[in-house]
Design a protein around this motif. Structure first.
Motif, PDB file in Angstrom:
ATOM      1  N   UNK A   1      11.023  22.273   3.987  1.00 29.53           N
ATOM      2  CA  UNK A   1      12.302  21.616   3.757  1.00 29.53           C
ATOM      3  C   UNK A   1      12.375  21.031   2.351  1.00 29.53           C
ATOM      4  N   UNK A   2      13.554  20.627   1.943  1.00 34.80           N
ATOM      5  CA  UNK A   2      13.738  20.007   0.639  1.00 34.80           C
ATOM      6  C   UNK A   2      12.827  18.796   0.499  1.00 34.80           C
ATOM      7  N   UNK A   3      11.968  18.827  -0.508  1.00 34.68           N
ATOM      8  CA  UNK A   3      11.023  17.733  -0.727  1.00 34.68           C
ATOM      9  C   UNK A   3       9.771  17.824   0.107  1.00 34.68           C
ATOM     10  N   UNK A   4       9.639  18.899   0.902  1.00 32.82           N
ATOM     11  CA  UNK A   4       8.514  19.020   1.824  1.00 32.82           C
ATOM     12  C   UNK A   4       7.171  19.175   1.148  1.00 32.82           C
ATOM     13  N   UNK A   5       7.139  19.650  -0.069  1.00 33.01           N
ATOM     14  CA  UNK A   5       5.874  19.824  -0.778  1.00 33.01           C
ATOM     15  C   UNK A   5       5.729  18.839  -1.935  1.00 33.01           C
ATOM     16  N   UNK A   6       6.578  17.807  -1.915  1.00 35.85           N
ATOM     17  CA  UNK A   6       6.497  16.777  -2.937  1.00 35.85           C
ATOM     18  C   UNK A   6       5.261  15.915  -2.704  1.00 35.85           C
TER      19      UNK A   6
ATOM     20  N   UNK B   1      24.858  23.079   5.494  1.00 35.49           N
ATOM     21  CA  UNK B   1      23.839  22.722   4.503  1.00 35.49           C
ATOM     22  C   UNK B   1      22.577  22.170   5.149  1.00 35.49           C
ATOM     23  N   UNK B   2      22.645  21.793   6.439  1.00 37.89           N
ATOM     24  CA  UNK B   2      21.430  21.360   7.135  1.00 37.89           C
ATOM     25  C   UNK B   2      20.412  22.491   7.164  1.00 37.89           C
ATOM     26  N   UNK B   3      20.904  23.712   7.358  1.00 34.17           N
ATOM     27  CA  UNK B   3      20.018  24.887   7.330  1.00 34.17           C
ATOM     28  C   UNK B   3      19.467  25.103   5.925  1.00 34.17           C
ATOM     29  N   UNK B   4      20.325  24.979   4.920  1.00 33.89           N
ATOM     30  CA  UNK B   4      19.872  25.154   3.537  1.00 33.89           C
ATOM     31  C   UNK B   4      18.806  24.118   3.191  1.00 33.89           C
ATOM     32  N   UNK B   5      18.996  22.890   3.645  1.00 37.04           N
ATOM     33  CA  UNK B   5      18.048  21.830   3.346  1.00 37.04           C
ATOM     34  C   UNK B   5      16.714  22.073   4.057  1.00 37.04           C
ATOM     35  N   UNK B   6      16.765  22.622   5.266  1.00 35.25           N
ATOM     36  CA  UNK B   6      15.528  22.887   6.001  1.00 35.25           C
ATOM     37  C   UNK B   6      14.724  24.005   5.350  1.00 35.25           C
ATOM     38  N   UNK B   7      15.381  24.835   4.529  1.00 33.26           N
ATOM     39  CA  UNK B   7      14.727  25.958   3.852  1.00 33.26           C
ATOM     40  C   UNK B   7      14.444  25.668   2.379  1.00 33.26           C
ATOM     41  N   UNK B   8      14.764  24.449   1.941  1.00 28.71           N
ATOM     42  CA  UNK B   8      14.642  24.078   0.531  1.00 28.71           C
ATOM     43  C   UNK B   8      15.404  25.055  -0.364  1.00 28.71           C
ATOM     44  N   UNK B   9      16.606  25.428   0.090  1.00 25.38           N
ATOM     45  CA  UNK B   9      17.484  26.239  -0.754  1.00 25.38           C
ATOM     46  C   UNK B   9      17.914  25.384  -1.941  1.00 25.38           C
ATOM     47  N   UNK B  10      18.097  25.956  -3.110  1.00 23.78           N
ATOM     48  CA  UNK B  10      18.555  25.151  -4.257  1.00 23.78           C
ATOM     49  C   UNK B  10      19.890  24.472  -3.945  1.00 23.78           C
ATOM     50  N   UNK B  11      19.901  23.165  -3.938  1.00 16.44           N
ATOM     51  CA  UNK B  11      21.144  22.443  -3.689  1.00 16.44           C
ATOM     52  C   UNK B  11      21.126  21.077  -4.345  1.00 16.44           C
TER      53      UNK B  11
ATOM     54  N   UNK C   1      20.506  10.866   6.222  1.00 15.91           N
ATOM     55  CA  UNK C   1      20.487  10.471   7.627  1.00 15.91           C
ATOM     56  C   UNK C   1      21.026  11.565   8.532  1.00 15.91           C
ATOM     57  N   UNK C   2      22.083  12.260   8.091  1.00 16.41           N
ATOM     58  CA  UNK C   2      22.718  13.265   8.928  1.00 16.41           C
ATOM     59  C   UNK C   2      22.146  14.655   8.760  1.00 16.41           C
ATOM     60  N   UNK C   3      22.176  15.181   7.532  1.00 18.44           N
ATOM     61  CA  UNK C   3      21.670  16.538   7.276  1.00 18.44           C
ATOM     62  C   UNK C   3      20.183  16.663   7.555  1.00 18.44           C
ATOM     63  N   UNK C   4      19.425  15.742   6.958  1.00 16.24           N
ATOM     64  CA  UNK C   4      17.973  15.868   7.021  1.00 16.24           C
ATOM     65  C   UNK C   4      17.370  15.468   8.344  1.00 16.24           C
TER      66      UNK C   4
ATOM     67  N   UNK D   1      11.378  10.386   1.749  1.00 15.63           N
ATOM     68  CA  UNK D   1      11.598  10.004   0.354  1.00 15.63           C
ATOM     69  C   UNK D   1      11.367  11.191  -0.587  1.00 15.63           C
ATOM     70  N   UNK D   2      10.528  12.130  -0.151  1.00 15.15           N
ATOM     71  CA  UNK D   2      10.342  13.341  -0.944  1.00 15.15           C
ATOM     72  C   UNK D   2      11.630  14.144  -1.028  1.00 15.15           C
ATOM     73  N   UNK D   3      12.404  14.155   0.064  1.00 12.22           N
ATOM     74  CA  UNK D   3      13.694  14.846   0.060  1.00 12.22           C
ATOM     75  C   UNK D   3      14.648  14.196  -0.927  1.00 12.22           C
ATOM     76  N   UNK D   4      14.713  12.868  -0.879  1.00 21.44           N
ATOM     77  CA  UNK D   4      15.576  12.139  -1.811  1.00 21.44           C
ATOM     78  C   UNK D   4      15.162  12.393  -3.257  1.00 21.44           C
TER      79      UNK D   4
END
Length: 505
Positions: free
Chosen positions: A43-48, A421-431, A455-458, A464-467
């Motif tokens: 996910x977005x920030x998952x490897x931060x 965009x919840x799906x995009x965020x779970x895949x760390x799509x550029x957004x 709170x909603x999408x993620x 905090x890595x996502x943020x």
């Protein structure tokens, strides 16, 4: 397990192969845990990689989010107009207001600045006239003498004379504000029963404020105030979709688009000089997609000239307006091909996929935007339904400008947990996260949209890595040069480290 955590990408193939081909009579808890960790890492920030202080702040955020998700009145599941007050009382929102959010890359020129400021400040200035239209909207103009009558509008009223006759001007001010925004305290689903009604109200509000904002002295103050509001919300950079209107003076004289763009440039330099930790702003010249092909040809030619004459402030070109009722990108293919034919660099930042009309000509805007080498995709709500476009945008690093509150208010989605965009965020799509027309929605800056995303999408897994990655993305996918991006990221990092140290346990 250890190999998976240390080298997650290298371990993916082996782990998936094992799970798909292995015959297990009893599910292995270790493999289950490994799969969960693997999915979280994607996910977005998952490897931060987080510092100790970031981990402490993340623990605090996780506790806050657990409490937030358990609320019966969960804001992301509600219409923003109903949820706004609840969001304002959220400790997560308070923290996000302090957070350095990087850049706002999808914001429109006539909706950056508080409507209350516009009414309380601008409409109280001398020489401000108002009339009421047959469609129950209003129009404004500043003039040194009594203005000429407008068709389908009542006689002009000088506001300072009108207010002088009133004992209490609050009702008048509230009525004007109601015409300049689509926010309502009533049930929004009753006030706006369908997309046609809300889009009509939306466009009428822009027409209502046009005469106020295009008055040259107001234009300067309006833009400066907009920069101030984003800066106050800890946004350090702005890319503004701007129509570059021909501004007018009190005597009725008109300035051309180049003058307007230079005014943007001058005010941006002044603001940055006065706020050294603000990195700046750039303009994406935009035109309404309702124009015809010949008009678009002239606009693109003018855009190429402006790009040449103002390379520092001009970021590129886009089309605005409702996609569902406007002309698709392919209709303008000849005009949009002009820069390439002339060997001119004019970056595109196309709105595309802001629709739920699957399979229509409008729905093809996503693929066409990529065919024209768009630098980013505005909204991209329909992107998950287009696997080819989705794959191309990921491969090319074409980020999606996600505007959650806008998509909900304009009736593309009700519950933001179900936003594509919840799906995009779970895949760390550029957004990147942006706010589109915050003043129109009763929002401001970026904090409200970051709250809905976090709170909603993620969901519970975003951290905090996502943020952090979303904020970094807003610089990485900006129109800034690589050298400018490095400088901006260094400035942002200092702000981020300070924010973390001040708010970690």
């Amino acid at each position: 397990m250890v190999v998976l955590l240390q080298r997650p990408l290298a371990a993916v193939a082996g782990l998936l192969w094992y799970c798909l081909t292995g015959v297990l009579s009893i599910p292995d808890p270790r493999q289950r845990e490994a799969l969960m960790k693997l999915e979280a890492s994607m996910q977005t920030g998952g490897q931060m990689i987080l510092t100790d202080a970031e981990k402490q702040l993340d623990a605090l955020l996780f506790k806050m989010k657990q409490e937030e998700i358990m609320r019966a009145d969960f804001p992301p599941a509600m219409h923003f107009f109903k949820a706004r007050t609840l969001i304002q009382t959220s400790p997560i929102f308070s923290l996000l207001q302090k957070m350095p959010k990087g850049g706002a890359l999808h914001v429109h020129d006539l909706s950056t600045t508080s409507i209350e400021w516009l009414v309380k400040n601008v409409t109280y200035r001398p020489h401000c006239y108002m009339c009421c239209t047959d469609s129950r909207s209003i129009r404004f103009v500043f003039s040194s003498q009594w203005p000429k009558a407008l068709p389908y509008c009542s006689p002009w009223i000088l506001l300072e004379n009108l207010r002088a006759k009133l004992v209490n001007t609050t009702d008048l001010d509230n009525s004007i504000m109601g015409n300049l925004t689509i926010f309502t305290d009533q049930d929004p689903e009753t006030v706006y029963p369908n997309q046609e009604v809300i889009w009509d109200t939306f466009e009428q509000a822009f027409l209502a404020m046009w005469g106020l904002v295009t008055y040259a002295p107001v234009f300067r103050d309006y833009y400066y105030q907009g920069l101030t509001e984003f800066y106050t919300d800890n946004v350090m950079y702005l890319e503004l979709r701007a129509l570059l209107p021909e501004l007018y003076e009190l005597d009725g004289s008109i300035h051309n688009r180049a003058w307007t763009l230079k005014t943007y440039q001058d005010i941006t330099r002044d603001f940055t000089a006065e706020h050294p930790d603000f990195f700046g702003a750039r303009i994406i010249f935009s035109v309404h997609r309702a124009v015809n092909a010949s008009v678009m040809t002239g606009i693109v030619e003018e855009a190429m000239k402006l790009q040449r004459d103002f390379p520092d402030i001009m970021a590129g070109f886009d089309m605005v307006g409702r996609e569902d009722s406007g002309r698709p990108l392919w209709y303008f293919r000849d005009a949009l091909s002009l820069p390439a034919e002339h060997g001119v660099t004019l970056p595109f930042f196309f709105h595309a996929g802001e629709t739920d009309l699957e399979g229509t000509e409008v729905d093809q805007n996503l693929l066409d935007a990529l065919l024209f080498n768009t630098s980013r995709i505005g909204h991209g709500f329909a992107l998950p339904r287009h696997p080819v476009a989705k794959g191309l945008s990921r491969k090319r690093g074409v980020a999606v400008e996600v505007c959650l509150i806008s998509n909900q208010v304009m009736q593309l989605v009700k519950d933001l947990r179900n936003h594509p965009a919840a799906t995009l965020m779970s895949e760390n799509h550029p957004l990147v996260i942006s706010s589109d027309d915050p003043a129109m929605f009763g929002s401001s800056g970026l904090s409200y949209d970051f709250y809905e995303a976090f709170v909603g999408l993620g969901g519970i897994r975003s951290n905090i890595g996502s943020l952090k990655e979303l904020a970094i993305n807003s610089i990485r996918y900006s129109s800034l040069t690589l050298k400018q991006q490095e400088k901006a990221l260094a400035l942002w990092q200092k702000k981020w480290d300070k924010f973390v140290s001040e708010n970690a346990l």
